[in-house]
Design a protein around this motif. Structure first.
Motif, short mmCIF file in Angstrom:
data_model
loop_
_atom_site.label_atom_id
_atom_site.label_comp_id
_atom_site.label_asym_id
_atom_site.label_seq_id
_atom_site.Cartn_x
_atom_site.Cartn_y
_atom_site.Cartn_z
N ILE A 1 10.09 5.95 -8.96
CA ILE A 1 9.89 4.52 -9.19
C ILE A 1 9.33 4.31 -10.59
O ILE A 1 8.39 4.99 -11.01
N ASP A 2 9.91 3.38 -11.31
CA ASP A 2 9.37 2.98 -12.61
C ASP A 2 8.24 1.98 -12.35
O ASP A 2 8.50 0.87 -11.86
N GLU A 3 7.02 2.37 -12.65
CA GLU A 3 5.87 1.51 -12.33
C GLU A 3 5.93 0.18 -13.06
O GLU A 3 5.30 -0.79 -12.63
N ARG A 4 6.68 0.09 -14.12
CA ARG A 4 6.84 -1.18 -14.84
C ARG A 4 7.81 -2.12 -14.12
O ARG A 4 7.89 -3.30 -14.46
N ARG A 5 8.55 -1.55 -13.16
CA ARG A 5 9.58 -2.34 -12.49
C ARG A 5 9.32 -2.45 -10.99
O ARG A 5 10.25 -2.53 -10.19
N ILE A 6 8.04 -2.46 -10.59
CA ILE A 6 7.69 -2.75 -9.19
C ILE A 6 7.69 -4.27 -9.04
O ILE A 6 6.99 -4.98 -9.76
N ALA B 1 0.82 -1.21 0.00
CA ALA B 1 0.00 0.00 0.00
C ALA B 1 0.85 1.26 0.00
O ALA B 1 0.53 2.25 -0.67
N MET B 2 1.97 1.22 0.74
CA MET B 2 2.82 2.41 0.83
C MET B 2 3.57 2.67 -0.48
O MET B 2 3.87 3.83 -0.80
N ILE B 3 3.87 1.62 -1.23
CA ILE B 3 4.50 1.80 -2.54
C ILE B 3 3.54 2.54 -3.47
O ILE B 3 3.90 3.55 -4.10
N ASP B 4 2.32 2.03 -3.59
CA ASP B 4 1.34 2.67 -4.48
C ASP B 4 0.99 4.07 -3.99
O ASP B 4 0.75 4.99 -4.80
N ILE C 1 14.61 -4.99 1.93
CA ILE C 1 13.77 -5.54 0.86
C ILE C 1 13.81 -4.62 -0.36
O ILE C 1 13.60 -3.41 -0.25
N VAL C 2 14.09 -5.19 -1.53
CA VAL C 2 14.04 -4.43 -2.78
C VAL C 2 12.61 -4.52 -3.31
O VAL C 2 12.10 -5.61 -3.57
N VAL C 3 11.95 -3.36 -3.45
CA VAL C 3 10.54 -3.35 -3.84
C VAL C 3 10.33 -2.93 -5.29
O VAL C 3 9.28 -3.23 -5.88
N ALA C 4 11.28 -2.20 -5.86
CA ALA C 4 11.11 -1.68 -7.21
C ALA C 4 12.45 -1.15 -7.72
O ALA C 4 13.46 -1.18 -7.00
N TYR C 5 12.42 -0.67 -8.96
CA TYR C 5 13.60 -0.06 -9.57
C TYR C 5 13.19 1.23 -10.29
O TYR C 5 12.03 1.38 -10.70
N THR C 6 14.12 2.15 -10.42
CA THR C 6 13.89 3.36 -11.21
C THR C 6 14.12 3.05 -12.69
O THR C 6 14.55 1.94 -13.04
N ARG C 7 13.88 4.04 -13.53
CA ARG C 7 14.14 3.85 -14.96
C ARG C 7 15.62 3.57 -15.23
O ARG C 7 15.97 2.93 -16.22
N GLU C 8 16.47 4.05 -14.33
CA GLU C 8 17.91 3.82 -14.48
C GLU C 8 18.35 2.51 -13.81
O GLU C 8 19.54 2.27 -13.62
#
Length: 558
Positions: free
Chosen positions: A158-163, A144-147, A224-231
């Motif tokens: 955050i790149d939403e394609r890489r969550i 929930a906190m990520i979204d 915990i790794v939750v996502a990645y940026t575009r880079e």
């Protein structure tokens, strides 16, 4: 002899107050936090106070690959614990908590069986002390906190394609494997594809089961790794500022649960990652605490030794700094016949040839466990229809493998039926023969670790992984994660990734479909074949038979 179901036997248990069970391990009642009269949590203060004590002997119970004929690993774990106490040893049992998913799906319960059970059986198989609910809530708070972070401007870019952080629930629900969230317009956020895993596959579950205290828990949650940026820069849970609140939700769940066997011996029941999609062992904190309080600690690892025992050795022992003094491999005559090609409907007829034909599966597990430098004994979990000739065929085969098989009747006779096994285990544990070593060193490259398990444990010829997966592993190595062990997510029914291939197959390949980094737990998950991290219910789920009877008692758990 009238057949009595597990739940009927458990309901008639003469349980002692949980304070009396704690007293057997010298736990003061002030350090027991009761949940009713028959279960309690052990305080962190008490756990901290016993860390300077020497460890008792650690006994691992594992098994052959499971079959529909049944093996009885938890039943044997409990029976052995009771048997050790009967021969005068101060022993405790450490097992996992039950997940609601398989309880209402195929399994029906996870507290042992017959007269070798842990009680209270109904509560253990249902909500127990709420640990799984806390894990589910902590996991989904992070989701929930990520979204929410993205909704309010996405400062971390955050790149939403890489969550990579999915949601979880403690139920088998195939409809939730792949979903789209945030539909319905601007007020609901940004639509994206995601999905649910079952709670026992959550990295939060793995973290709770590997953390040593609350500080270690919070550090791991932050990792915990939750996502990645575009880079491709990783975003951690601590970047979302979720680690503190998650720790608060898990504060009580972190404390091990104490219950008792039918024979009123201490049993720690804490944590519950699946062995086919996670690391399959109860919590480190429960095991290490038990080792400070008992002379013998009997624990189990999920499914067959190719999964649970391998992960116990390569992940849990490596992370916790512990080592087994002896290993028990559970097998049944019925399962040997099934591995030998006999249909389930025909298992009642004597078939010594089929027993002999099915034994190579057991032999493969004996050899694999021995490769870790630990002495092995085989427990033949007795069924009423087993014949002397069939039992002898198993004993003869095991002797050829340089080990001993002991016939065990704990299901029918409780601890008395496991005394012979207990004496053998004591002899092995006291022999000093254990020279434990993990299968691979920390500094081995990740893909070579996968290959080592596939070739040495599964006896595969090769690992099939496309260039994208190999590149991902190399990226993680460059990011500093190359020292992590690997956690294989694979079918429990076979050494291969094909659940229909029984026995001890060779000449097969292990296809890797996906890899996931569990940086907080401290391992890389390797998803093989068609294994699912969110199971589905069978055509006729156990839930259809679970109900309250006219007396208000639960029926249908087994």
């Amino acid at each position: 002899m009238t057949f009595r179901s597990d739940i009927e036997i458990a309901r008639d248990a003469r349980k002692q107050p949980i304070q009396d069970i704690g007293a057997k391990l010298d736990i003061p009642s002030a350090h027991l936090l009761p949940y009713g009269h028959d279960k309690a949590k052990i305080s962190q203060d008490f756990i901290s106070s016993v860390q300077d004590r020497p460890n008792g002997k650690l006994i691992l119970v594992t098994a052959i690959n499971p079959t529909p004929a049944g093996e009885g690993k938890t039943t044997t774990t409990v029976g052995l614990g009771d048997g050790l106490n009967r021969i005068g040893k101060k022993a405790a049992v450490c097992i996992r908590e039950a997940s609601l998913g398989p309880c209402f799906g195929m399994k029906g319960g996870a507290a042992g069986g017959g007269y070798a059970q842990v009680v209270p059986m109904e509560e253990m198989n249902l909500h127990f002390t709420g640990d799984f609910h806390a894990i589910t809530s902590a996991h989904n708070l992070l989701s929930a906190m990520i979204d929410n972070h993205i909704y309010w401007g996405n400062e971390l870019e955050i790149d939403e394609r890489r969550i990579v952080w999915r949601r979880v629930m403690d139920m088998n629900d195939r409809a939730l494997r792949d979903i789209v969230v945030s539909l319905g317009g601007v007020a609901n956020g940004f639509p994206r594809q995601t999905g649910f895993d079952i709670t026992v596959a959550s990295e939060v579950m793995a973290i709770l089961c590997l953390a040593t205290d609350l500080n270690d828990l919070e550090r791991r949650l932050g990792d915990i790794v939750v996502a990645y940026t575009r880079e491709r820069k990783p975003i951690f849970a601590r970047d979302i500022k979720a680690d503190g609140a998650m720790t608060v939700l898990l504060k009580d769940a972190m404390q091990p649960n104490l219950v008792q066997t039918l024979e009123n011996n201490p049993a720690f029941v804490h944590g519950g990652p699946f062995a086919n999609i996670a690391h399959g062992c109860n919590s480190v904190i429960a095991t290490t605490t038990a080792l400070k309080l008992a002379d013998y600690v009997v624990t189990e690892a999920g499914f067959g030794a190719d999964l649970g025992a391998e992960k116990f050795m390569n992940i849990k022992c490596r992370k916790a700094g512990i080592a087994p003094d002896a290993v028990v491999i559970v097998a049944t005559v019925r399962a040997m016949k099934m591995n030998g090609g006999v249909a389930k409907a025909d298992l009642g007829a004597e078939n010594v040839a089929a027993v002999a034909a099915g034994c190579p599966n057991l032999g493969r597990h004996i050899g694999n466990v021995k490769s870790f430098g630990v002495p092995v004994v085989v427990a033949i979990n007795h069924f009423a229809g087993d014949t002397e000739a069939e039992v002898q065929a198993v004993k003869d085969y095991v002797a050829e493998q340089g080990a001993e098989a002991v016939l065990c009747k704990h299901w029918a006779d409780g601890g008395a039926g496991a005394e012979d096994l207990a004496r053998k285990v004591v002899a092995l544990a006291e022999s000093g023969k254990a020279q434990f070593a993990p299968l691979y060193p920390d500094d081995m490259p990740l893909f070579e670790k996968i290959q080592t398990i596939a070739k040495r444990i599964y006896h595969a010829d090769e690992v099939l992984a496309d260039a994208k997966i190999r590149a991902q592993l190399r990226e993680w190595e460059e990011a500093g994660y190359g020292h992590l062990p690997v956690c294989m997510a694979k079918t429990q029914y076979s050494f291969t990734t094909d659940p229909g291939r029984r026995g001890a197959p060779v000449g097969h390949s292990v296809p890797v479909r996906e890899v996931r980094l569990s940086a907080g737990a401290g391992f890389v998950v390797v998803i093989c074949g068609e294994i699912m991290t969110m199971p589905g219910l069978p055509r006729v789920p156990s839930a259809e038979a679970i109900r309250l009877n006219d007396a208000g008692q639960i029926e249908g758990l087994f």
